[in-house]
Scaffold this motif. Structure first.
Motif, PDB file in Angstrom:
ATOM      1  N   ILE A 104       0.827  -1.211   0.000  1.00 17.72           N
ATOM      2  CA  ILE A 104       0.000   0.000   0.000  1.00 17.72           C
ATOM      3  C   ILE A 104       0.862   1.263   0.000  1.00 17.72           C
ATOM      4  N   TYR A 110      -2.025   3.755  -4.649  1.00 20.36           N
ATOM      5  CA  TYR A 110      -2.591   4.332  -3.431  1.00 20.36           C
ATOM      6  C   TYR A 110      -2.011   5.722  -3.168  1.00 20.36           C
ATOM      7  N   ARG A 425      -4.804   6.198   3.064  1.00 22.38           N
ATOM      8  CA  ARG A 425      -4.618   6.156   1.618  1.00 22.38           C
ATOM      9  C   ARG A 425      -5.946   5.805   0.965  1.00 22.38           C
ATOM     10  N   ALA A 427      -7.498   4.082  -2.833  1.00 24.77           N
ATOM     11  CA  ALA A 427      -7.153   3.367  -4.069  1.00 24.77           C
ATOM     12  C   ALA A 427      -7.609   4.189  -5.268  1.00 24.77           C
TER      13      ALA A 427
END
Length: 570
Positions: A104, A110, A425, A427
């Motif tokens: 991630i 991200y 974060r 996507a």
């Protein structure tokens, strides 16, 4: 009659526009609350489910309850699970899985959510914290040399000078108490170390960042300091409902600004006016050979002047980077130091051990490292800035990085009291996150998690720093000696120096060396001169906005401070 017809058409057009806006809003709500949740892959994961609009954000973001929340949910759902953000339509991922975290924080899929970046940009402009993608990568490349290990080491005399100035102020307070004639007062001089530490670190950041003397430690009423202070006050207020509305309807900030926005606009206007003058002065100094360029702005100006025109930073960019540095650096370092003193006050044996190491090192450096040609009494060094960089005290400050116990005290402080509590974060496209250990998806084991575009992911920095599976059964205790022999689970932890405190990957904190070096210099100066003890009855709690601050609960209100008994070393 013609005017009436025109007005009629205008009103009909306005009504149609309003109707279209309402229909668009209803469509957005229907998609968010009804359609999108049907295809949400997060709902297949184990996790906490509540009422339709119930939010569990306070449970994971409030440092007063987040540690218990992390432990409880991990026991129930494992290391990777979902929880409700603003309701059942807003399922978010939280993971303690190292493989998932590494993916991630290193994958371009991200990014920081646009809402977070918008808030940061309103505070510090288009600095490295509020940028993503190619812009962030380019800024990081330009800023890198300014935060190199060598350049950071050259700035330690600035930290040392400000640390000693702070200690002189505290010494004056202790002296006044000692001379009061009140025996009870003599036994308990109390100083709010958080308040004065914030000013001293701010001054040090100004000198190291801009080569500019704010001198807030001597006089905190100056307009230049107050403009930045207002910026910090805005952050302390957290995010209010009106701020959320402004995010989605930014035009309101211009046509109907809130009181907070008005204060922020006034402060940023003053900061930009000051910044332009500082940049013009620094550029002239660099061009005329009057600056060594070791301060952050000097390095950036020198680099910009020697670069191709297309790669040069504009004055606006230079100011945004320096404001970001001052804003983030002051909070990170001053809060880290505040918690360090708090922990040392609660662990007198650790404090004494640190003092003994510092005293032995100082005595050895004074005897073996004395620079006769650079000393104050040699006659060869006239410029105060040059002289301060060559005194035995400054030379000793540059050697602090080699002291083992000081190093692990700072590491342990940053572990157990991370200035930044967590990060988030989102996507930017559909993705598949491979896990190091399987989880249960729809009642069956799965070795990966399907992530849909737009899914929010929380990285619990504090939760990882407190995890017993990583650090051992005493993970919630302040124990610097754990760093002399880390468990294997901690050595494999993604992050800088086996810590998630400064992040990981392309967005890890660029100034981590700077922050650690500054903490060491200030901590060494303070512990050498003073002994710190807790104030009985002071209710210290953590409070989180962008950073985890210490708060003292008083009658009917809370405010950021940390009162400690401060006495001279014998």
């Amino acid at each position: 009659m013609g005017l009436i017809s025109i007005l009629s058409v205008f009103l009909k057009a306005c009504g149609l526009a309003v109707l279209l806006l309402l229909l668009r809003a209803l469509a957005w709500l229907a998609n968010m609350l009804v359609i999108a949740p049907v295809f949400d892959t997060m709902k297949r994961l184990p996790g906490k489910t509540g009422a339709f609009f119930q939010s569990y954000l306070d449970d994971v973001l409030d440092p007063q309850q987040s540690a218990d929340t992390h432990n409880r949910w991990r026991k129930l759902y494992g290391n990777t699970f979902r929880f409700q953000g603003f309701g059942r339509h807003d399922n978010r991922l939280m993971t303690f899985d190292f493989r998932a975290i590494s993916h991630i924080l290193t994958s371009p899929v991200y990014e920081k959510p646009w809402q977070t970046r918008s808030i940061l940009a309103s505070l510090v402009g288009r600095g490295i914290f509020s940028m993503e993608g190619t812009e962030h990568k380019a800024q990081r490349k330009i800023l890198g040399p300014a935060f190199s290990a060598q350049n950071t080491k050259e700035l330690t005399p600035i930290f040392q000078a400000k640390a000693e100035e702070l200690c002189d102020q505290w010494d004056s307070v202790v002296s006044q108490t000692d001379s009061s004639g009140d025996l009870a007062a003599q036994q308990s001089p109390v100083i709010d170390v958080s308040n004065s530490l914030g000013k001293a670190v701010f001054d040090a950041q100004g000198l190291a960042g801009f080569d500019y003397a704010f001198d807030s430690l001597q006089d905190d009423s100056k307009p230049d300091y107050q403009a930045y202070r207002e910026l910090f006050r805005v952050v302390d207020q957290g995010v209010a409902p009106r701020d959320i509305i402004d995010l989605y309807a930014p035009i309101l900030r211009k046509i109907w600004p809130s009181e907070k926005t008005a204060k922020l606009n006034k402060a940023t206007s003053s900061i930009r006016h000051l910044g332009r003058k500082i940049i013009e002065r620094k550029r002239a100094q660099v061009i005329n050979g009057e600056s060594d360029g070791k301060d952050i702005l000097g390095v950036l100006v020198r680099s910009s002047l020697s670069s191709e025109p297309s790669a040069r930073l504009s004055d606006r960019d230079l100011l945004d980077q320096c404001t970001t540095f001052l804003f983030a650096g002051t909070d990170t370092v001053s809060i880290g130091l505040t918690w360090a003193l708090r922990q040392l006050s609660l662990h007198p044996g650790t404090q004494t051990r640190l003092f003994e190491e510092l005293r032995a090192s100082r005595e050895l450096k004074t005897l073996d490292g004395y620079d006769s040609e650079g000393s104050d009494d040699s006659g060869f060094v006239e410029d105060p800035a040059v002289r301060s960089a060559h005194t035995p005290s400054s030379q000793w400050a540059k050697s602090l990085d080699s002291l083992p116990f000081l190093d692990i005290v700072v590491r342990e402080t940053l572990r157990i009291c991370p200035p930044v509590h967590s990060t988030i974060r989102v996507a930017t496209k559909d993705d598949e996150i491979v896990l190091s250990e399987p989880i249960c998806v729809d009642g069956r084991p799965a070795s990966s998690v399907s992530i849909r575009k737009g899914t929010y992911i929380h990285i619990p920095i504090e939760g990882i720093n407190y995890a017993e599976e990583i650090w051992g059964a005493d993970a919630h205790e302040f124990s610097p000696d754990r760093w002399t022999k880390l468990p294997e689970t901690a050595t494999s932890l993604p992050g800088i120096g086996n810590l998630m405190t400064f992040g990981y990957g392309p967005h890890s904190c660029l100034g981590h060396r700077f922050a650690v070096a500054e903490m060491k210099v200030f901590l060494a100066a303070m512990v050498l001169r003073f002994e710190f003890k807790p104030v009985e009855g002071a209710s210290i709690k953590k409070w989180n906005s962008f950073v985890t601050r210490p708060y003292v609960e008083e009658i009917g209100r809370s405010k950021p401070q940390l009162p400690l008994h401060v006495s001279r070393r014998l």
